[in-house]
Scaffold this motif. Structure first.
Motif, PDB file in Angstrom:
ATOM      1  N   GLU A   1     -19.232 -25.806  18.671  1.00  0.00           N
ATOM      2  CA  GLU A   1     -20.135 -25.057  18.975  1.00  0.00           C
ATOM      3  C   GLU A   1     -20.284 -24.599  20.850  1.00  0.00           C
ATOM      4  O   GLU A   1     -20.178 -23.627  21.197  1.00  0.00           O
TER       5      GLU A   1
ATOM      6  N   GLU B   1     -17.869 -25.137  22.746  1.00  0.00           N
ATOM      7  CA  GLU B   1     -16.826 -24.254  23.192  1.00  0.00           C
ATOM      8  C   GLU B   1     -16.788 -23.093  22.940  1.00  0.00           C
ATOM      9  O   GLU B   1     -16.480 -22.105  23.725  1.00  0.00           O
ATOM     10  N   LEU B   2     -17.510 -22.606  21.812  1.00  0.00           N
ATOM     11  CA  LEU B   2     -17.739 -21.308  21.340  1.00  0.00           C
ATOM     12  C   LEU B   2     -18.795 -20.456  22.304  1.00  0.00           C
ATOM     13  O   LEU B   2     -18.530 -19.441  22.814  1.00  0.00           O
ATOM     14  N   LEU B   3     -19.433 -21.130  22.705  1.00  0.00           N
ATOM     15  CA  LEU B   3     -20.573 -20.789  23.695  1.00  0.00           C
ATOM     16  C   LEU B   3     -19.814 -20.484  25.069  1.00  0.00           C
ATOM     17  O   LEU B   3     -20.216 -19.526  25.774  1.00  0.00           O
ATOM     18  N   ASP B   4     -19.073 -21.427  25.388  1.00  0.00           N
ATOM     19  CA  ASP B   4     -18.461 -21.451  26.585  1.00  0.00           C
ATOM     20  C   ASP B   4     -17.488 -20.137  26.689  1.00  0.00           C
ATOM     21  O   ASP B   4     -17.420 -19.372  27.579  1.00  0.00           O
ATOM     22  N   LEU B   5     -16.975 -20.076  25.558  1.00  0.00           N
ATOM     23  CA  LEU B   5     -16.113 -18.901  25.497  1.00  0.00           C
ATOM     24  C   LEU B   5     -16.931 -17.412  25.727  1.00  0.00           C
ATOM     25  O   LEU B   5     -16.355 -16.544  26.497  1.00  0.00           O
ATOM     26  N   ALA B   6     -18.035 -17.473  25.030  1.00  0.00           N
ATOM     27  CA  ALA B   6     -18.771 -16.371  25.178  1.00  0.00           C
ATOM     28  C   ALA B   6     -19.123 -16.152  26.614  1.00  0.00           C
ATOM     29  O   ALA B   6     -19.431 -15.009  27.018  1.00  0.00           O
TER      30      ALA B   6
END
Lengths: 104, 104
Positions: free
Chosen positions: A14, A16-21
DNA sequence: TGAACATATGATAATATATTCATATGAAAA
DNA sequence: TTTTCATATGAATATATTATCATATGTTCA
């Protein structure tokens, strides 16, 4: 007792996905895109950037800070000026990929 | 009389810069990133996507529409279901570049 | 035809984001 | 050491975006 399983999507957590966004948010605004694109040809100070992209100093300064926080650009002081430049090789690639997409 | 010169930044027109920002907006939200990333392994229907990314059907459906409008995904109906899949080779590259950046 | 399942959509409310304005800070030059 | 130039920052406003809820549409099958 068993810990609740952490959410992951094929290995990506989660977090990393937020960081990506958050990273892509930096490219998701035309002022920031202009700044990044403007820095393609190298180091520039704030005044130059403002002129190139035709935006006022305060707006540019706010966005420069955001880009710097995201580690997409770096800065160094030179006398009264502050020089900004790209700080990541992927920036160009990412923008180029985007260009290819919209050009289709 | 001379037309006011159109704003361009090194060959890119205002319109293209806005389109570019709009494209990256699609990657700038964790729900949409999850959907795209989820579709890396191929076609899936809406219910599957909802389960994989743990989001409710309505939110997913709204975002699927956005992604489709941006031509990042495509869909086809199969009976009661609608199957979605990636519609652009650049999507993977863009996300991979992003991953590399945040992994540094 | 009418349940049941799958997906889409419109309106709303909550939240996030960007620009502007006023002003602060920092550096150099007079 | 005051003025000028360059940049940064905080607050406020305006705008955009997202998730949720309720409901509509579309498809299959009994």
């Amino acid at each position: 007792m068993p810990k609740k399983k952490e959410y992951t999507l094929k290995g990506l957590r989660e977090r990393e996905l937020l960081d990506l966004a958050d990273l892509f948010k930096m490219f998701a605004d035309s002022t920031r895109i202009k700044i990044l694109y403007d820095l393609f040809d190298g180091e520039k100070n704030v005044t130059e950037i403002c002129e190139d992209i035709e935006m006022n100093q305060s707006a540019v300064s706010h966005q420069l800070r955001a880009l710097k926080t995201a580690k997409l650009i770096k800065s160094r002081r030179e006398g009264k000026s502050v020089m900004y430049s790209l700080d990541d090789d992927h920036v160009k690639t990412i923008i180029e990929m985007g260009k290819e997409h919209i050009e289709e």
